[in-house]
Design a protein around this motif. Structure first.
Motif: not given
Length: 538
Positions: A21, A24, A38, A179-180, A28, A182-184, A382
């Protein structure tokens, strides 16, 4: 249940989850909504990040479970993975820097982008994209198989009890992974790969020193392994060979060569290389990545160690986890199992990102919504990455694990059929797009039918006698035979189509695109303006 080992595993899982997480925010960029950011980490990774990312991508949990499992089940034939990882890096040194350069110049995110731009063929591009997604799905599923093997030996998620209690740990692990990721995006597995590779090197170093000491040395290990492999089973055939005999050498050689040619056709390996910031980063990595092959050779010896220890498991994939459980103290067993578990998470994340990029760029934007913005592309990718991981999870939870392994071997046969269009296209425009498409179709059909004809539905692993390896037929590795058929049809078809003056499509690339590097501003300045985004053409 081994509570100490489980506690250590949970600790490392929590650490890598937090890293996933936090990734991300790592390096950046301002435009975080683009597919470059991404799906390719902004194409900004240097030598060491790329080295760990590629190592985490190529050497998966299934590698660390299946290679010694094949040696445990069949002996010497399981070592084919070692020479093929030696062969692959000279091949990569020749063609992947050229792919990086042309992709950087034109904004290509996938191999299908390159094929579309090089040949001006939507059909050939779609074929490459569909093959990549098809071949990647069972590969992701097999990361789950590797993790499930660890959970079974730990006593968590064993075959006993109802399906929910059995599979809950696996569901939780991959829900967090989804989840991570998708986020990062690609930054998450790139950062976690440092932990994964460090743990793997530690475990292998300890195992090849500590376990032989416990077992009386390598002389005793090889003697016990030879005795066990020579024993005949119910079919009156020996279990395997300590050293491959004359009859096994052709199959061994073709399987190693074909596997080497196929490895960098997979979307996830290309995704990891295109994330590099320059072609020189790729060249440097091809010179140091063979260190992983040294580790793989040592890892394969664990199969002989499991035989010498007297490990008895119905599924050979459990051989190495069970060996660790028997030989190591509980706390280090936890470290070893964490290494295998994290070794599943890193490649699974990259594979799902690569498959999502293929769908988004080469199916969704090409055929369904050509006007999609960068932000929409990223959003769709994503979502598709979640669907890909969900599909792989369903695949593992509902189907026979031995079937999944056979499908992975079939995936290697499939992905090798994209080799002529991609690799030949990096050096020449001689091949005709329709001939390449015809060759691809012939190779896919022959390879699938031939593999189906030799697959053993009762074989739980490709260990066993060589005739039971689903990837091997009478002519050797089926993927390589299918590739030869593919290439012959592509050459013959090109000659005919050129004689008929069939339309060849528009090539959007130029010779200078294949040698450009961001590290050489003079070359970049001399090149004409490049197109960006999805390639066009007729």
């Amino acid at each position: 249940m081994n509570s100490v080992a489980l506690g250590v595993c949970i600790f490392f899982f929590v650490v890598v989850t937090a890293m996933g997480f936090l990734a991300a925010r790592w390096r950046k960029a301002e435009n975080a909504e683009s597919l470059d950011e991404w799906g390719l980490g902004g194409r900004s990774f240097g030598t060491w990040i790329t080295w760990f990312l590629l190592g985490g991508d190529l050497y998966t949990a299934y590698t660390f479970v299946a290679v010694p499992a094949a040696v445990y089940g069949a002996g010497a034939s399981g070592f084919f993975a070692v020479p093929y990882t030696v062969l692959v890096f000279p091949l990569v040194f020749v063609f992947v820097p050229r792919l990086w350069s042309v992709s950087h110049r034109h904004g290509y995110v996938t191999t299908s982008d390159f094929v579309r731009g090089r040949y001006g063929s939507r059909g050939l591009s779609l074929a490459v994209a569909a093959t990549g997604i098809l071949a990647t799905m069972p590969y992701i599923a097999l990361q789950l198989v590797g993790m499930q093997a660890v959970l079974d030996v730990l006593g968590v998620g064993s075959s006993q009890g109802n399906w929910f209690a059995r599979d809950l740990p696996l569901l939780v692990a991959f829900a967090v992974l989804a989840a991570y990721t998708y986020s990062s995006g690609l930054r998450a597995p790139a950062l976690i790969a440092f932990v994964k590779d460090g743990l793997i090197y530690l475990v292998v170093a300890v195992a090849v020193i500590y376990i032989p000491i416990r077992l009386g040395g390598f002389d005793d290990i090889f003697a016990k392994a030879q005795h066990a492999l020579s024993q005949t089973g119910a079919n009156d055939k020996p279990r395997g060979e300590l050293v491959s005999g004359d009859t096994a050498q052709w199959g061994y050689a073709t399987l190693a060569l074909g596997s080497a040619m196929a490895l960098f056709m997979y979307p996830h390996t290309i995704t990891a290389t295109l994330s590099s910031r320059s072609r020189e980063v790729i060249r440097r990595n091809t010179t140091i990545l063979p260190l992983y092959s040294l580790m793989l050779g040592l890892l394969a010896l664990l199969g002989f160690m499991a035989i010498a220890e007297g490990v008895e498991v119905g599924n050979p994939q459990l051989a190495v986890p069970q060996l660790f459980e028997d030989m190591f103290p509980d706390w280090f067993t936890g470290v070893a199992f964490a290494a295998i578990g994290i070794g599943a998470i890193v490649p699974a994340a990259i594979m799902s990102i690569a498959a999502a990029n293929l769908f988004t760029r080469n199916i969704y934007k090409e055929f369904l919504r050509p006007q999609a913005t960068d932000a929409e592309e990223t959003r769709v990718s994503k979502l598709v990455s979640l669907l890909v991981k969900g599909g792989a999870l369903v695949f593992v939870l509902t189907m026979d694990r031995s079937t999944a392994i056979n499908f992975q071997l079939l995936g290697g046969i499939w992905i090798l059929q994209t080799f002529p269009a991609m690799v030949a296209g990096l050096f020449t425009r001689w091949f005709h797009r329709w001939a390449l498409l015809a060759g691809w179709a012939a190779g896919m059909i022959y390879g699938t039918v031939a593999a189906y004809g030799v697959a053993s539905p009762t074989q739980a692993h490709f260990g066993g006698s060589q005739k039971e390896i689903p990837a091997l037929g009478e002519l050797g590795y089926i993927g390589l035979t299918a590739f030869v058929l593919n290439a012959v049809i592509a050459v013959a078809g090109t000659v005919v189509l050129r004689a008929l003056r069939a339309p060849e499509g528009v090539d959007q690339t130029s010779p200078g695109d294949y040698t450009a590097d961001t590290g050489d501003p003079g070359v970049e300045a001399a090149l004409p303006p490049a197109t960006t985004g999805a390639p066009g053409g007729h």
